[in-house]
Design an enzyme around this catalytic site. Structure first.
Site, PDB file in Angstrom:
ATOM      1  N   TYR A   1       0.845  -1.078   0.093  1.00 41.05           N
ATOM      2  CA  TYR A   1       0.109   0.053  -0.010  1.00 41.05           C
ATOM      3  C   TYR A   1       0.730   1.190  -0.193  1.00 41.05           C
ATOM      4  O   TYR A   1       1.939   1.236   0.490  1.00 41.05           O
ATOM      5  CB  TYR A   1      -0.922   0.207   1.189  1.00 41.05           C
TER       6      TYR A   1
ATOM      7  N   GLU B   1     -19.711  -0.272  21.965  1.00 45.96           N
ATOM      8  CA  GLU B   1     -20.549   0.117  20.788  1.00 45.96           C
ATOM      9  C   GLU B   1     -21.333   1.311  20.921  1.00 45.96           C
ATOM     10  O   GLU B   1     -22.077   1.918  20.068  1.00 45.96           O
ATOM     11  CB  GLU B   1     -21.764  -1.098  20.763  1.00 45.96           C
TER      12      GLU B   1
END
Length: 435
Positions: free
Chosen positions: A337, A413
């Site tokens: 990358y 969460e």
């Protein structure tokens, strides 16, 4: 995301800078829209977490995404880069096209987190049966972008421009012998019909507390190249090393000499760089000097010229160090990358926008990150911005919790609503819907 170590981000992320949000008005309904979709986002995340899939094998995941996007009335394309899903939302007014990206793939990691929706999935990786886990949080990325899509559809008439939702496979790297990820999506024409004017991505990290956003201008994440050095000698008995050429000793010489590339041969005041060996394979018995040794490793840089120079120096050192001991060395470098570069103008524009969501004290500027991300390919094509969302509960020390890629990686969460609202507001601002 590809990591250099389990200490990803921990050393530098809290060197923060504060940005003012005083000049930014609230985006219309961004918080309210996110509140409406939050429970769905959590449900999607739990479902995806329980059913993770490896790179280029995200078949179920893509079906879940496709079903949701079509239910929103979006124009959906599937099968790009094997399992990728792309949808276009047309705004109510003319304007630019922006891209929003989420990666979908999981890792060959066996989960140890005690959750009712913990992954029990298995698959085959490099010929071995392995556990499969969303140990880098890509399940949250997908769920959050699904939520952002629903938010933006509800206010599409106010958008001065269009949105490309990019659900990308294989960010962690395609299986051996295959292509995949952002590079393949672009090769297969992701931006061919119409290139986004801007592209945005977000990644969760355990190295920041829940709700903290990390955003850096300019080079943000390193390039990544892998290398293999094959050192060839001549086999002989361990009791008679003079009867052959020892590739193990030659390999030791190469490893030691390569350390001088960073410490003595490149200007590290310009940009940091890393060359690391990850494996040495050679020999089978204590009394047999083998014919060949294989060395493998990684190169991480933040400057393209330095990246090219290090590759040349690595091969030269391997060849010459082996030659001095009568061995030969062949170096192969597998390009990875590029450097992930955040467009400075885009970052400058969006900093106060993000601060208006999370608060001035919750927006920080992390140090350079030696992990790599294939979001970099999109940012080479068009101005890009990639930022991080903290997911470690506020009663935990981020420096002590399991990092991304760990079997114990845990996501709070409650951070998901922050991510959804932040990306929603960024998109609305980019498309002129902020008042």
């Amino acid at each position: 995301m590809r990591l250099t170590s389990l200490a990803f981000l921990l050393a530098s992320v809290f060197a923060s800078s504060v940005y003012s949000s005083s000049t930014v008005a609230s985006v219309p309904n961004a918080a309210e829209l996110t509140a409406q979709v939050e429970s769905k986002v959590i449900a999607w995340r739990r479902d995806l977490h329980q059913h993770p899939e490896l790179s280029n094998r995200e078949f179920r995941t893509s079906k879940v995404i496709e079903k949701h996007l079509k239910s929103l009335g979006l124009e959906v394309q599937t099968g790009i880069a094997h399992t990728g899903v792309v949808a276009i939302l047309k705004g109510g007014k003319p304007g630019p096209l922006i891209g929003l990206r989420a990666d979908m793939d999981a890792l060959p990691v066996t989960e140890v987190v005690d959750l009712p929706f913990a992954s029990k999935a298995t698959d085959t990786y490099r010929g071995q049966k392995v556990g499969v886990m969303h140990a880098c949080g890509h399940d949250t990325h997908v769920a959050m972008l699904m939520g952002v899509a629903e938010n933006l559809v509800k206010v599409k008439d106010s958008l001065a421009g269009d949105v490309m939702f990019i659900f990308q496979p294989a960010e962690e790297g395609a299986p051996e012998g295959e292509q995949g990820g952002a590079e393949l999506m672009l090769k297969e024409g992701l931006f061919a019909k119409r290139k986004p004017d801007q592209v945005f991505g977000m990644h969760v990290t355990s190295s920041m507390p829940t709700g903290v956003i990390g955003l850096r201008s300019g080079p943000a994440m390193a390039s990544e190249d892998s290398f293999t050095i094959k050192v060839m000698g001549r086999q002989t008995h361990g009791s008679r090393p003079w009867g052959g050429v020892d590739p193990i000793v030659a390999s030791a010489q190469i490893i030691n000499s390569v350390q001088t590339i960073i410490s003595r041969q490149v200007d590290i005041t310009k940009a940091p760089a890393v060359v690391s060996f990850g494996a040495i394979n050679g020999g089978i018995r204590s009394n047999i000097i083998p014919d060949e040794v294989e060395l493998i490793g990684t190169i991480r840089t933040f400057d393209q010229d330095m990246r090219a120079d290090i590759k040349v120096k690595l091969a030269e050192i391997a060849t010459n160090a082996a030659k001095t001991l009568g061995a030969t060395a062949v170096t192969e470098i597998q390009p990875g990358y590029p450097v992930t570069v955040n467009n400075p103008e885009l970052v400058s524009k969006m900093r106060p926008v993000i601060a208006s969501v999370v608060g001035d004290n919750m927006l920080i500027e992390p140090g350079l990150i030696t992990g790599a991300e294939d979001f970099s390919y999109y940012a080479l094509e068009t101005p890009g911005m990639f930022f991080f969302l903290g997911v470690t509960p506020t009663d935990k020390d981020p420096s002590q919790v399991a990092s991304n890629h760990s079997p114990a990686f845990y996501v709070d969460e409650s951070a998901l609503k922050v991510g959804v609202q932040t990306m929603t507001q960024v998109a609305l601002t980019a498309l002129g819907a902020a008042q």
